[in-house]
Structures are given as C-alpha cells and as structure tokens.
Design an enzyme around this catalytic site. Sequence first.
Site, PDB file in Angstrom:
ATOM      1  N   SER A   1       0.802  -1.002   0.074  1.00 39.75           N
ATOM      2  CA  SER A   1      -0.015   0.053   0.026  1.00 39.75           C
ATOM      3  C   SER A   1       0.961   1.118  -0.170  1.00 39.75           C
ATOM      4  O   SER A   1       1.601   1.622   1.158  1.00 39.75           O
ATOM      5  CB  SER A   1      -0.914  -0.002   1.043  1.00 39.75           C
ATOM      6  OG  SER A   1      -1.704  -1.450   1.320  1.00 39.75           O
TER       7      SER A   1
ATOM      8  N   LYS B   1      -7.152   1.847  -2.579  1.00 39.94           N
ATOM      9  CA  LYS B   1      -6.609   1.332  -1.401  1.00 39.94           C
ATOM     10  C   LYS B   1      -6.709   2.345  -0.122  1.00 39.94           C
ATOM     11  O   LYS B   1      -7.088   2.213   1.072  1.00 39.94           O
ATOM     12  CB  LYS B   1      -5.326   0.624  -1.343  1.00 39.94           C
ATOM     13  CG  LYS B   1      -4.582   0.327   0.037  1.00 39.94           C
ATOM     14  CD  LYS B   1      -5.297  -0.813   0.836  1.00 39.94           C
ATOM     15  CE  LYS B   1      -4.670  -1.139   2.204  1.00 39.94           C
ATOM     16  NZ  LYS B   1      -5.187  -2.293   2.958  1.00 39.94           N
TER      17      LYS B   1
ATOM     18  N   LYS C   1       0.809   4.980   8.271  1.00 39.27           N
ATOM     19  CA  LYS C   1       1.226   5.330   7.059  1.00 39.27           C
ATOM     20  C   LYS C   1       0.229   5.787   6.075  1.00 39.27           C
ATOM     21  O   LYS C   1       0.477   6.546   5.349  1.00 39.27           O
ATOM     22  CB  LYS C   1       2.290   4.349   6.566  1.00 39.27           C
ATOM     23  CG  LYS C   1       3.009   4.265   5.251  1.00 39.27           C
ATOM     24  CD  LYS C   1       2.350   3.326   4.604  1.00 39.27           C
ATOM     25  CE  LYS C   1       2.250   1.883   4.901  1.00 39.27           C
ATOM     26  NZ  LYS C   1       1.319   1.047   3.875  1.00 39.27           N
TER      27      LYS C   1
HETATM   28  P1  NAD Z   1       5.858  -6.195   7.297  1.00 38.21           P
HETATM   29  O1  NAD Z   1       6.453  -5.013   8.107  1.00 38.21           O
HETATM   30  O2  NAD Z   1       5.202  -7.277   8.314  1.00 38.21           O
HETATM   31  O3  NAD Z   1       6.563  -6.756   6.155  1.00 38.21           O
HETATM   32  C1  NAD Z   1       7.589  -6.044   5.596  1.00 38.21           C
HETATM   33  C2  NAD Z   1       8.613  -7.249   4.929  1.00 38.21           C
HETATM   34  O4  NAD Z   1       9.474  -6.327   4.172  1.00 38.21           O
HETATM   35  C3  NAD Z   1       9.371  -7.609   6.406  1.00 38.21           C
HETATM   36  O5  NAD Z   1       9.673  -8.813   6.053  1.00 38.21           O
HETATM   37  C4  NAD Z   1      10.653  -6.703   5.852  1.00 38.21           C
HETATM   38  O6  NAD Z   1      11.872  -7.347   6.358  1.00 38.21           O
HETATM   39  C5  NAD Z   1      10.749  -6.589   4.495  1.00 38.21           C
HETATM   40  N1  NAD Z   1      11.429  -5.414   3.955  1.00 38.21           N
HETATM   41  C6  NAD Z   1      11.658  -4.170   4.271  1.00 38.21           C
HETATM   42  N2  NAD Z   1      12.320  -3.646   3.550  1.00 38.21           N
HETATM   43  C7  NAD Z   1      12.924  -4.307   2.944  1.00 38.21           C
HETATM   44  C8  NAD Z   1      14.028  -4.371   1.671  1.00 38.21           C
HETATM   45  N3  NAD Z   1      14.566  -3.128   1.498  1.00 38.21           N
HETATM   46  N4  NAD Z   1      14.469  -5.350   0.872  1.00 38.21           N
HETATM   47  C9  NAD Z   1      13.723  -6.578   1.234  1.00 38.21           C
HETATM   48  N5  NAD Z   1      12.515  -6.650   2.321  1.00 38.21           N
HETATM   49  C10 NAD Z   1      12.419  -5.710   3.046  1.00 38.21           C
HETATM   50  O7  NAD Z   1       4.449  -5.350   6.777  1.00 38.21           O
HETATM   51  P2  NAD Z   1       3.141  -6.153   6.455  1.00 38.21           P
HETATM   52  O8  NAD Z   1       2.313  -5.899   7.375  1.00 38.21           O
HETATM   53  O9  NAD Z   1       3.375  -7.475   5.761  1.00 38.21           O
HETATM   54  O10 NAD Z   1       2.560  -5.166   5.095  1.00 38.21           O
HETATM   55  C11 NAD Z   1       3.060  -5.154   3.644  1.00 38.21           C
HETATM   56  C12 NAD Z   1       2.355  -4.256   3.120  1.00 38.21           C
HETATM   57  O11 NAD Z   1       1.074  -4.668   2.875  1.00 38.21           O
HETATM   58  C13 NAD Z   1       2.236  -2.909   3.585  1.00 38.21           C
HETATM   59  O12 NAD Z   1       2.370  -1.875   2.556  1.00 38.21           O
HETATM   60  C14 NAD Z   1       0.646  -2.585   4.577  1.00 38.21           C
HETATM   61  O13 NAD Z   1       0.291  -1.364   4.377  1.00 38.21           O
HETATM   62  C15 NAD Z   1      -0.069  -3.683   3.418  1.00 38.21           C
HETATM   63  N6  NAD Z   1      -0.925  -4.334   4.099  1.00 38.21           N
HETATM   64  C16 NAD Z   1      -0.875  -4.772   5.521  1.00 38.21           C
HETATM   65  C17 NAD Z   1      -1.993  -5.531   6.123  1.00 38.21           C
HETATM   66  C18 NAD Z   1      -1.958  -5.998   7.635  1.00 38.21           C
HETATM   67  O14 NAD Z   1      -2.794  -6.234   8.107  1.00 38.21           O
HETATM   68  N7  NAD Z   1      -0.586  -6.210   7.898  1.00 38.21           N
HETATM   69  C19 NAD Z   1      -3.303  -5.528   5.631  1.00 38.21           C
HETATM   70  C20 NAD Z   1      -3.387  -5.016   4.074  1.00 38.21           C
HETATM   71  C21 NAD Z   1      -2.436  -4.382   3.458  1.00 38.21           C
END
Ligand code: NAD
Length: 297
Positions: A97, A172, A240
């Site tokens: 997102s 979104k 965010k």
């Molecule tokens: P998270 O923080 O759990 O996971 C992010 C992952 O990205 C981590 O494993 C981190 O190590 C990795 N990462 C960060 N920088 C990196 C880089 N430079 N290279 C490689 N890996 C890297 O986040 P999440 O909750 O899985 O969310 C991911 C996306 O999905 C976000 O944009 C969030 O807004 C969206 N989202 C989340 C939810 C939720 O309920 N958690 C629901 C819908 C959408």
Amino acid sequence: MDRNVGFIGLGIMGKPMALNLIKAGYSLTIFDLNQDAVQRVVSAGAAAAGSPREVAEKSEVIITMLPASQHVKSVILGENGVLKGVKKNAVIIDMSSITPDVSREIAVKAAKKGAAMLDAPVSGGEPKAIDGTLAIMVGGREDVFESVSSIFHAVGKDITLVGDNGCGVTAKLANQIIVNLNIAAMSEALVLAAKAGIDIEKMYQAIRSGLAGSAVLDAKVPMILDRNFTAGGSIAINMKDITNVMDTAHEIGVPLPLSSQLLEIFHALKVDGKINDDHGSIVRYYEKLANIEVKKA
Ligand code: NAD
C-alpha cells in the site's frame, strides 16, 4: 504462462501469500532483509536470492509486498534493484500500500525497461492472507492484469481491475479511510456504552445484524473484549496509510476533516507507546479520554 515467480517482502502479509503461491504450484525465488522469514519460506520449497536484482533475473513475474513507498522505491529502482535485472516482458506486481504518485513513477520506469507494472494492494489482513482470500484492487493494463490472473487467484478472492496504473493504490487509500474511521466510530460507541455501565457483549449481539453491523465490528469487538491488541494491521502501517491519504487529498484539493482527526489520534497512540499494536487500539485513545476500559461484564 511461465510459473517462475519472484517474491520480495515476507512480512505479516507477504509470508503467507508466498506460501500460498508455493501451494498453488509456482516456483518461487524470494528476497527479504529478515533471514528468519526467508528460511521459513525456503523450507516450504522456495529458492533464496541475494538481491532484488537476482530475483528479477530469475523470474517472469515479480511481486513486492513491502511496508511503504520508500521501501518499494529502493527495492525496485535502487542499486541492485528489480529494474537492474528485469527481463523484457516481465510483470512487476507491487501489492504494497503506497502512494499513487510513487506507484505511477515506478510504472513509467519499468515500461522503459520493457516490463509492465500493476499496483495491486490488498485488504483483509493477516487472516485472509493465510486463507488466500484477500480482496485485491488492481491498477494497470487489462491485458497485463489478465496474464497474471491465476497468480492473483492463488492469494485472493475478490479481484478487481479498478483502472490504469495508480488506481489500485488509490482505491486502497479510500479503503483505509473507511476501515479506520469505522474503528474510530465503533470505539466512541463502545466507550460510551462501557461508561454507561451496559453489558458490551449483549450490546454487540443486539446491534450486529442491524445497520451498525460491519466486518469491522465483527473483527474488532471480540479482540477488544479479549484485550487482544496484537497486530494484524498495526498502528504504524495504518498511520502510514492515513498520512498518504492526507498528502494525496491535499495535492488534489480534497479536505478530509474526519481523516485529519484520525491522523492525530494515531500520533497520540504513537506517543503513548502503541505504535506496534493493532489498529483496534484506537479504542484505547477513547478509553483514556473517558477513564474507562471496554471489557467483558
Ligand atoms: P511487515 O512489516 O510485516 O513486512 C514487510 C517485510 O518487508 C518485512 O519482512 C521486511 O523485512 C521486508 N523489507 C523491508 N524493507 C525491505 C527491503 N529493502 N528489502 C527486502 N525486504 C524488505 O508489513 P506487512 O504487514 O506485511 O505489510 C506489507 C504491506 O501490506 C504494507 O504496505 C501494508 O500497508 C500492506 N497491508 C498490510 C495489512 C496488514 O494487516 N498487515 C493488510 C493489508 C495491507
């Protein structure tokens, strides 16, 4: 359709999505900075790569599921990024997102390398990521969308092409306004009912099948009554999104009075040490104002 898929970003959402793709028969090349997450997906059958560039060199479709705009920019556009190794006619699907501006900028740069890009953020949180039933809102070309349809169906259920590049992430942003303001409205109501001394569980049963009923109510009231604030969707992630909402709205001349108050509530929760808790914690902001806790009778 080639079945070599790259997956970058194996967090709360990305890890179960990657595991569902493996279950559906795709061979995955993966990358994440967190080696524990990489090992979990490798043990399910994926191959680990040393950089986003290497992921791109080995894949026809590259999925990113990263926290925010700056991470997606660095992973796709940066040194050793996806665009350094991307094959001609590859498809990059960013399921994070992020802001519509950044998403469109990446799509233009990918096109210069002969690759197509879709923005395809999701809704439904960790439970639907695990079940493979996420709602997916997509921006990009229709032929590209059709070409990766089976990949979307391995991780999601309601999959909608909303329009051109940037339309998925814009949908979104709208989604996040509705979800988080729903939680805030519910929180005001729960705190009022708690301070008035009524049984919250009975009130929830009484109203849930009427017009006040919602997916938010059903997901968050039981968690709040259990005092379970383990994220799912954290305050950090939702703050965010609402920051991106306000920036995008102001750029195009849309005042959002309720969302701006919501952003201040998120800032207050951050100062209060709750940044990594679930966004159901919005209720704890209201609980503090009224000096009451919403709990089981
Ligand atoms: P998270 O923080 O759990 O996971 C992010 C992952 O990205 C981590 O494993 C981190 O190590 C990795 N990462 C960060 N920088 C990196 C880089 N430079 N290279 C490689 N890996 C890297 O986040 P999440 O909750 O899985 O969310 C991911 C996306 O999905 C976000 O944009 C969030 O807004 C969206 N989202 C989340 C939810 C939720 O309920 N958690 C629901 C819908 C959408």
